[in-house]
Design an enzyme around this catalytic site. Sequence first.
Site, PDB file in Angstrom:
ATOM      1  N   HIS B 284       0.825  -1.211   0.000  1.00  0.00           N
ATOM      2  CA  HIS B 284       0.000   0.000   0.000  1.00  0.00           C
ATOM      3  C   HIS B 284       0.860   1.262   0.000  1.00  0.00           C
ATOM      4  CE1 HIS B 284       0.155   0.887   4.384  1.00  0.00           C
ATOM      5  NE2 HIS B 284       0.016  -0.406   4.583  1.00  0.00           N
ATOM      6  N   ASP B 296       6.028   0.428   6.706  1.00  0.00           N
ATOM      7  CA  ASP B 296       4.572   0.310   6.545  1.00  0.00           C
ATOM      8  C   ASP B 296       4.084   1.449   5.664  1.00  0.00           C
ATOM      9  OD1 ASP B 296       1.930  -0.398   6.786  1.00  0.00           O
ATOM     10  OD2 ASP B 296       1.720   0.256   8.861  1.00  0.00           O
ATOM     11  N   GLU B 332      -4.828   2.213   2.623  1.00  0.00           N
ATOM     12  CA  GLU B 332      -5.072   0.982   3.393  1.00  0.00           C
ATOM     13  C   GLU B 332      -5.286   1.315   4.862  1.00  0.00           C
ATOM     14  OE1 GLU B 332      -4.013  -2.394   6.018  1.00  0.00           O
ATOM     15  OE2 GLU B 332      -2.978  -0.490   5.813  1.00  0.00           O
ATOM     16  N   GLU B 333      -4.503   2.277   5.358  1.00  0.00           N
ATOM     17  CA  GLU B 333      -4.456   2.489   6.807  1.00  0.00           C
ATOM     18  C   GLU B 333      -5.786   2.865   7.430  1.00  0.00           C
ATOM     19  OE1 GLU B 333      -2.235   1.480   8.519  1.00  0.00           O
ATOM     20  OE2 GLU B 333      -0.285   1.649   7.550  1.00  0.00           O
ATOM     21  N   ASP B 360       2.809  -6.475   3.287  1.00  0.00           N
ATOM     22  CA  ASP B 360       2.424  -5.398   4.211  1.00  0.00           C
ATOM     23  C   ASP B 360       2.673  -5.806   5.655  1.00  0.00           C
ATOM     24  OD1 ASP B 360       1.373  -3.103   5.345  1.00  0.00           O
ATOM     25  OD2 ASP B 360      -0.707  -3.768   5.173  1.00  0.00           O
ATOM     26  N   HIS B 431       3.360   2.289  12.849  1.00  0.00           N
ATOM     27  CA  HIS B 431       2.459   3.437  13.077  1.00  0.00           C
ATOM     28  C   HIS B 431       3.062   4.510  13.973  1.00  0.00           C
ATOM     29  CE1 HIS B 431      -1.426   0.954  12.021  1.00  0.00           C
ATOM     30  NE2 HIS B 431      -0.502   0.897  11.084  1.00  0.00           N
TER      31      HIS B 431
END
Lengths: 478, 478
Positions: B284, B296, B332-333, B360, B431
Amino acid sequence: MKSLSRLLLPLAASLAVSVTAIAASPLLDADRTAIAVQLRDKAQADSGAYPIVEDLTTRIGPRMGGTAADARAVEWAVARFRELGYDKVWTEPVTFPVWDRGIEVARVVEPYPHSFAIAALGGSVGTPEGGITAEVVSLPDYQALLSATAEQVEGRIVYIGNRMRRAKDGGGYGEAVIARSRGASKAAALGARALLIRSIGTDVNSRTPHTGMLSYDIAFRKIPGAALSNADANVLEHMLAEGKPVTIELHLGASERGEYTSQNVIAEVTGREDTGKVVLIGGHLDSWDLGTGAIDDGAGVAITMAAGKLIADLPRGQRPRHTLRVVAWANEEQGVWGGNAYGEAHKDEVADHLIGFESDFGAGRIWRFDTRVPEAALPLMDAIAEVLKPLGIERGNNTAFGGADVSAMRQNGMPVAGLVQDGSKYFDYHHTAADTLDKIDRSDLDQNTAAYVALAYLVAEHGVPGHPGSTQAQKQDD
Amino acid sequence: MKSLSRLLLPLAASLAVSVTAIAASPLLDADRTAIAVQLRDKAQADSGAYPIVEDLTTRIGPRMGGTAADARAVEWAVARFRELGYDKVWTEPVTFPVWDRGIEVARVVEPYPHSFAIAALGGSVGTPEGGITAEVVSLPDYQALLSATAEQVEGRIVYIGNRMRRAKDGGGYGEAVIARSRGASKAAALGARALLIRSIGTDVNSRTPHTGMLSYDIAFRKIPGAALSNADANVLEHMLAEGKPVTIELHLGASERGEYTSQNVIAEVTGREDTGKVVLIGGHLDSWDLGTGAIDDGAGVAITMAAGKLIADLPRGQRPRHTLRVVAWANEEQGVWGGNAYGEAHKDEVADHLIGFESDFGAGRIWRFDTRVPEAALPLMDAIAEVLKPLGIERGNNTAFGGADVSAMRQNGMPVAGLVQDGSKYFDYHHTAADTLDKIDRSDLDQNTAAYVALAYLVAEHGVPGHPGSTQAQKQDD
């Protein structure tokens, strides 16, 4: 040996053996050495230092000089010394200019919009209204700045990219930190508008920038200075590697506002003879504002407070002859204000200061015992080193630094010691938001306290031969 | 064997041996397997993936869905696919609500003034004007919230303190993340004013909070939610341990504003027979806003872009029969918007999607090869597993997840694979602001690309027996 046996009652047989071995040194009093060994081993088992730094970082948190938390920290230290059973607790004023961090924003305008994690350098001026937008000139290190030309630098933001070397003794710091401490004025001399540096730290993969003081040379214009996190410095270098101009917009809200008076918090455990002579230990109470100041220098405050408490708990007759003085120093970070104020206030009392040493290099295990004492005291220090040996501490040299906060007194003539910690990881967290309690290993902290209490006890007992204070004391004895 | 010898010319003798061994499987075409092995080993030597993620994180940096950087990332991906020599590049729209993070401030008012490092949870509402000041009720985990009473919770800020377990397969995430995803509405149901959680991450000593989405249950009032860094959660717990009420003031500027249309960026390397059937891989393109989205999911974008490029570089005759489609998925997140839009747009094309798999889960080495394919395809997958084995990859199970962005197509009936990465360290940085390029090991990334290119090539060549698309293809062959 009667009194020795009495004192040894709580000791295990194996310990008694080692004490006997140490007591073989004619320089150390056997009974007193047994007490020092007891204190050492009690500290190593559970020194009480960890709850102190837990309490300081929880109740006060960051405590930058001149902030409201600075005042709360002083109250905390006074109360805590009292609770621990120190005989005397007082404060001495320390006045300094107040520096406010303010906002910190750095973003790449060209070629690729990007925000950077930065920290203003302590003492930096702010940017003018509207910030500074300028092209970056990249230099590999401070040496390169010294040989840069005005043509390269003028009107630009100077970036210095040197990476700090990791070392057990922290030896990489001095090499690297000059970019932070002297870079701004050198860049200003060449017409630069601002200074950006790669953080002075050994974390190669962190997003937390490292703050710390810069010094302005009064001969040049003051330009703002800030540190990029290592990860952001990498991004900048990736951009610069493409060869296109990189333009950065910088906003720093840093400013100075008036003066503030904080306090050195001083506490004593009176010696059994109350000679007026002291062994001076301590850590600095202030911290930078980004983290909670656990390793810099909550650890030092806790180690030395706890060491004193162990002596305070002794019956008067078991105490060392002279007094132990523990200082929670004010505002070390922004220019050793507490240590310098103390040096000024006590400059005529060098003879009363047997030795001084500060814990201000984190919370790693102590691995070496340095001194800076008169030649005549070296055999005694070597004998004391035998008591520290079971803690994994080797005897070092006689050129100890002593610590920033005792430097003024050292320059006044006070002998110093250095219980040198393993600083391998210290500069991963130094002056960052990540300087938090979790970086402290409880058993390492106990080992530190064990060394502090043993060394402080034995010097408070035996003095420092060759130092005026000790000579005088010996004369009185004779 | 003539064509095999020709293809093997650039290969070392030792490699030729392993190819011969693999070629012994009657399920794999020997010539094609030789090419897959060549691609695999070329990728492992230097896949080209690292410069791609370096470029993405340098030129674009954070690229949260709906931001200006999202648009720049789409342009970047289109240009980059073209530069890499893909045959077709296009975009497909993905529309979603825009979430703005805004300010994030949490401070303890009582008993000890203290600022916390926090991150608003994605999708959270903001606090009302003036913020929320309330006492904290502390719960050990989400289960405790389920059994809490309104009396405990009403009018308070709920704090959930569970710590995430570290595991190679990331198995601790599911257990822990429910506090983040469901906590706010459960707390709101009991009258809470806000939710604070210990960050869902395996870094026990970090000051960087972990963001990530929360989900509101429409049955309950929306209350704000934020994560404390692990170090700050520790401080809060130290305070709570004293038993005095802890009051926190919380300001979150988070808000939603309208809709935004981003793009799935899709690129193909046409197969030699151009059958219209595809192997679907990707990562992503969006990231959270705090770091630069290196692990990520810049890594996933780079691994799959580079795998496709290796196939694009082959002469047409050496390409696999079917096409390789690589997607840089949008947003995506914040709810798998790109994957779901694709699933909706392509739901009638399941037969044309031979298999799908997404990268991912960071940039750790791949250690297991899972599948979710028809029974009839298992022998083929086992044969392909032999080609992956020299990369240190073991054959796993047939219950692969495939990745969030291919889940909609999987639910539509598309087979999926899983090249399972070592995620031991992934949740240290997931994140957070620390998700930056330095977390990626170049050789690990090359190993990933080697597995992707070999698997994609072989499935694109042989299809997936038992899947409608492959059956149909075989019929055409017969």
